[in-house]
Design an enzyme around this catalytic site. Structure first.
Site, mmCIF file in Angstrom:
data_model
loop_
_atom_site.group_PDB
_atom_site.id
_atom_site.type_symbol
_atom_site.label_atom_id
_atom_site.label_comp_id
_atom_site.label_asym_id
_atom_site.label_seq_id
_atom_site.Cartn_x
_atom_site.Cartn_y
_atom_site.Cartn_z
ATOM 1 N N ASP A 622 42.773 -31.737 54.515
ATOM 2 C CA ASP A 622 43.941 -30.832 54.617
ATOM 3 C C ASP A 622 43.636 -29.434 55.139
ATOM 4 O O ASP A 622 44.403 -28.503 54.875
ATOM 5 C CB ASP A 622 44.617 -30.688 53.248
ATOM 6 N N HIS A 626 45.881 -25.932 54.603
ATOM 7 C CA HIS A 626 45.387 -24.770 53.852
ATOM 8 C C HIS A 626 45.284 -23.532 54.740
ATOM 9 O O HIS A 626 45.805 -22.466 54.412
ATOM 10 C CB HIS A 626 44.008 -25.088 53.272
ATOM 11 N N ASP A 695 44.718 -40.703 57.190
ATOM 12 C CA ASP A 695 46.139 -40.645 56.865
ATOM 13 C C ASP A 695 46.638 -39.208 56.909
ATOM 14 O O ASP A 695 45.861 -38.258 56.961
ATOM 15 C CB ASP A 695 46.413 -41.249 55.487
ATOM 16 N N GLU A 697 50.103 -37.082 54.976
ATOM 17 C CA GLU A 697 51.222 -37.194 54.056
ATOM 18 C C GLU A 697 52.339 -36.212 54.379
ATOM 19 O O GLU A 697 53.493 -36.469 54.050
ATOM 20 C CB GLU A 697 50.699 -36.948 52.638
ATOM 21 N N GLU A 701 53.930 -29.865 57.428
ATOM 22 C CA GLU A 701 52.822 -28.912 57.369
ATOM 23 C C GLU A 701 51.911 -29.064 58.579
ATOM 24 O O GLU A 701 51.251 -28.107 58.995
ATOM 25 C CB GLU A 701 52.052 -29.089 56.063
ATOM 26 N N TYR A 779 60.386 -36.136 46.431
ATOM 27 C CA TYR A 779 58.973 -35.935 46.725
ATOM 28 C C TYR A 779 58.626 -36.514 48.100
ATOM 29 O O TYR A 779 58.012 -35.853 48.938
ATOM 30 C CB TYR A 779 58.089 -36.625 45.685
#
Length: 883
Positions: A622, A626, A695, A697, A701, A779
């Protein structure tokens, strides 16, 4: 230098007699100095060699010297060792006009392994199950922030895109700032990776080969490959090859439902395995020449030995290619052979062709370029060459005889890597993938393009596309293109800045009414007075970045949209102090530049021993999420106070380089760690072995990170970075609308899955409408919404937003959602119904618990008001190029 097969040419005799081929004896084997007499240099034929190594090879090609071909005069080759191979079953050999077929008897007891394995659960090893919103209670400010008496004058007008012929120029090439410490170790070992000068890409398609057991698959699309490592139905030590058709997908958990929760492509099906007699229990796997688009995988008979086989893996490769270095080829299958036919007429000189029909009735083509080769079928699962082999074998799946001529013409050449180039001219951007190749230099490559590629092909590249299409696992049908390079063209959102924006209208001067300004300002005065330090100095780079981005958007809103520069200046001063904690590397878990992989990571896992802490940042999970939030916040600070840039530019650039280094000239970071320029989106998954591949999610972002890059480029005056951010954002929007976000017109994903409206977690091998932290609809849908930014209206079209709303949240269902997710849903709703969103956030009964701690009511009000002020964005910004 990578180890590749060497066809050592020992001597050239300028004879003009009857063509003949002579094979030297073992004692005659040398390094080729006699050839140097004829050509003026010592030469070795190196498929896939580097530029400098191919200089002499080019000379040999000019003399038509290549793999063994009967017409070549007096050429001496390395020795060929023949061996006796006998069938262990009753194989019937028949001759036809097309070739000689070895036909196996009908299976009586053995069962072809055609179903494979599906992984229906989510592997959360190293992955925390925390929600991506900050749910801790935010204390009300003790005092109200006082406006600054002398605000710094600044303008934030949006400039149109410039012109650049090469937008992929380094951000910087020096070492990271000294405030970021350095260490040489990392918790994850670099299994089998041979030394190379460039840092290792941690989030690329081939990572499974250097992680864990080294047996998880690698998806090049449309094929996947995996090291058998003595396992599977074949118990081979070679490289297994698989291609999954749409009718092999597994849907569930209720396959009859519409929509299904997931679709999964089975793994472990060993359609064909390329191996060698020399490989066995002592076999090891190594890798070299790892780039953003490719890697070479080597199978060694034992540790420290020379590779017997090298597999050059390149995204989109039209053939699976195995380069043999004198080993004896073995072809295995877990589905079992029905017949193997050697062609009477080979497609090219020096190329031997076999047609393999398996017991699932599927046809595979084998092309062998190099020394002559014959295979003997030993049993239903094994065929062995009758001699050792120097050259390369290529495998392709044939849907029908109609496409064999295409494969025949494209064999004898293979891709070794790809390079990326691009340009920008105003609101038009283009990027080109240029493929390097080995084998026949005069044959165009057959490569497979994904749907978002073909939609944006330039006219010239579109003309090279064929009718051959193969199914991919999660990206629809891949189209075969016969060309050594592809050019794609995109419209760039150059007018998008910090303010609310519409794809159809571009930049518009927003003018809010006095009442609107007063409503937003009353909220902003409270939110800008909150304790920024307490909310941002956390033990997580992710949550800290979100908090800083939240306050940066409040400061911007006050400055530009409310025109209250004095209050904005006061907030900016506090924001700079909070940001300085990180720029000085004084946060709870400081950053460190680690040289083992080449990147900037949190020290959290070093300190705690927990691989999943801070969403796996230390393990390269990620990073674009971040660091994207930090880059976005820095863009606003630097825009509102350009004097701030001098002391902070290098630190922010280090984050940019970690996630999006554009050039191999920067030796401190791998090229494009997160964004995959083949897939058109980023991968969030870092250094964890995963049997369903990488992957992502949160598609929103992902878009945020590209948006942040473009804004930072504008803030520091780096026009190439700004153009790359614009281009990356454009490509991301196109890819998301094909693969992640589904309207009723989506034809890429299965029709019994698209009613989910979003992918959930998109893997390389499956899509699961789920999250790692819970199964509530808000979610799963909401993680593809946050954060709501101007770029949200680019990626999330009004049609999509309305269809998603009607599916999950209309008729009062959104009102039942609790916590920060309610605010996210309503901010997203502003894209199609800004008045309803405004009423929600402006209500006197608004509950602060409905806000994600990384979002602000100030910005949500401004976003809704801005969308109300803009004409309805009914025009889709992205259309297939040329249509």
């Amino acid at each position: 230098m990578k180890v590749v097969v060497w066809l050592t040419i020992l001597q050239v005799v300028a004879a003009k007699a009857v063509p003949k081929r002579q094979v030297c004896s073992a004692q005659d084997f040398s390094t080729g100095t006699q050839l140097g007499v004829a050509l003026g240099a010592t030469s070795r034929f190196i498929p896939g060699s580097s530029v400098e190594e191919r200089q002499v090879v080019a000379t040999t090609e000019a003399l038509n010297i290549g793999p063994v071909q009967e017409e070549y005069h007096g050429i001496y080759f390395a020795p060929v060792r023949t061996s006796s191979v006998s069938p262990r079953v009753s194989v019937i050999t028949t001759s036809t006009s097309s070739g000689t077929a070895q036909v196996l008897p009908h299976l009586s007891t053995q069962v072809p392994q055609t179903t494979g394995v599906v992984i229906t659960s989510l592997n959360t090893i190293g992955l925390p199950t925390s929600a991506p919103i900050i749910s801790t209670s935010i204390s009300k400010p003790v005092t109200t922030l006082s406006p600054t008496s002398k605000p710094t004058p600044v303008t934030t007008s949006v400039l149109m895109g410039g012109t650049s012929d090469n937008i992929f120029q380094p951000v910087a090439t020096d070492a990271p700032p000294s405030v970021i410490g350095t260490r040489q170790d990392h918790p994850v070992p670099r299994l089998g990776i041979q030394p190379q000068h460039a840092p290792i890409s941690t989030n690329k398609f081939y990572a499974n080969f250097f992680l864990g057991s080294q047996t998880a698959g690698t998806w090049t699309h449309p094929y996947s490959v995996a090291w058998s490592k003595g396992g599977g139905s074949t118990q081979s030590w070679g490289m297994s090859i698989s291609h999954i058709d749409a009718d092999q997908r597994v849907y569930g958990p209720n396959s009859a439902a519409t929509p299904v929760q997931y679709f999964i492509n089975p793994i472990g099906i060993q359609s064909l395995v390329l191996s060698a007699v020399e490989l066995g229990a002592s076999t090891t796997l190594s890798m070299d020449t790892l780039t953003a688009f490719s890697a070479s995988v080597n199978l060694l008979p034992s540790a420290g030995a020379a590779p017997v086989i090298t597999f050059p893996l390149v995204q989109g490769m039209g053939f699976v290619t195995a380069i043999y270095n004198g080993g004896t080829p073995v072809i295995q299958t877990g589905i079992f052979f029905r017949s193997i036919t050697k062609a009477t007429l080979n497609p090219k000189l020096g190329v031997t062709k076999y047609t393999i029909i398996l017991e699932d009735s599927k046809t595979w083509l084998l092309y062998a370029s190099g020394s002559p080769i014959d295979f003997t079928v030993v049993n239903h699962g094994l065929a062995q060459a009758t001699s050792n082999f120097n050259g390369f074998i290529q495998i392709a799946k044939s849907l029908s005889g109609d496409f064999e001529a295409l494969y025949d013409a494209a064999c004898s050449v293979y891709a070794t890597t790809a390079t990326l180039s691009g340009s920008a001219n105003g609101a038009t951007g283009s990027y080109t993938l240029s493929f390097s190749k080995g084998g026949s230099a005069h044959t165009a490559l057959l490569m497979f393009a994904l749907p978002h590629h073909t939609q944006s092909f330039s006219p010239q590249t579109a003309s090279a596309a064929t009718n051959l299409q193969l199914q991919t696992t999660t990206k629809g049908l891949a189209t075969a293109v016969v060309a050594d390079s592809w050019a794609m063209v995109e419209n760039l959102p150059t007018t998008m800045g910090f303010a609310p924006w519409s794809p159809s209208t571009g930049a518009q001067k927003l003018s809010f009414s006095a009442a609107t300004i007063q409503t937003i300002l009353s909220v902003a005065q409270n939110e800008i007075s909150q304790n920024m330090s307490a909310q941002s100095n956390l033990n997580s780079m992710y949550y800290s970045g979100k908090a800083l981005a939240k306050f940066a958007s409040i400061v911007y809103t006050i400055h530009d949209l409310l025109d209250n520069t004095a209050l904005a200046q006061a907030g900016l001063n506090t924001l700079k102090q909070s940001f300085a904690v990180f720029a000085n590397n004084k946060q709870q878990f400081p950053l460190v530049y680690e040289t083992a992989w080449g990147g900037v990571v949190s020290t959290a896992s070093y300190a705690t021993g927990n691989s999943g802490v801070d969403f796996g940042n230390t393990y390269y999970n990620d990073h674009h999420f971040h660091y994207g939030y930090f880059i976005y916040a820095a863009s606003i600070i630097g825009t509102l106070d350009p004097t701030w840039l001098k002391a902070n530019k290098a630190w922010v650039n280090t984050l940019v380089r970690d996630i999006a280094n554009p050039s191999p000239l920067d030796h401190f970071f791998p090229v494009s760690r997160n964004f995959d320029w083949y897939h058109g989106h980023s991968w969030a998954h870092g250094l964890y072995e995963t049997f369903d591949g990488k992957d992502q999610e949160s598609s929103s972002e992902d878009a945020m990170s590209a948006y942040a890059l473009k804004l930072w480029g504008r803030a520091i005056g780096d026009s190439n970075l700004e153009a790359r951010g614009n281009l990356q954002l454009s490509i991301t929007a196109r890819s998301l609308q094909n693969y992640f976000l589904y309207t009723t017109t989506n034809t890429i994903q299965p029709p019994n899955f698209t009613p989910n409206r979003v992918s959930g977690i998109l893997f390389e091998n499956k899509i699961d409408h789920a999250t790692y932290f819970g199964a509530n609809p808000e979610y799963i849908q909401g993680i593809h919404m946050l954060p709501l930014l101007p770029c949200s209206t680019l990626t999330r079209t009004p049609t999509f937003v309305q269809e998603e709303w009607d599916t999950y949240f209309s008729n009062g269902r959104a009102e039942k959602v609790v916590g920060g997710w309610k605010g996210i849903l309503m901010a997203n709703y502003a894209i199609v119904n800004p008045k309803a969103a405004w009423s929600f956030f402006a209500s006197g009964a608004f509950d602060e618990s409905w806000l994600d701690g990384g979002a602000s009511r100030t910005w949500y009000l401004a976003f809704a008001a801005g969308q109300s002020s803009l004409p309805p964005p009914f025009v889709r910004f992205f259309l297939p190029f040329g249509n």
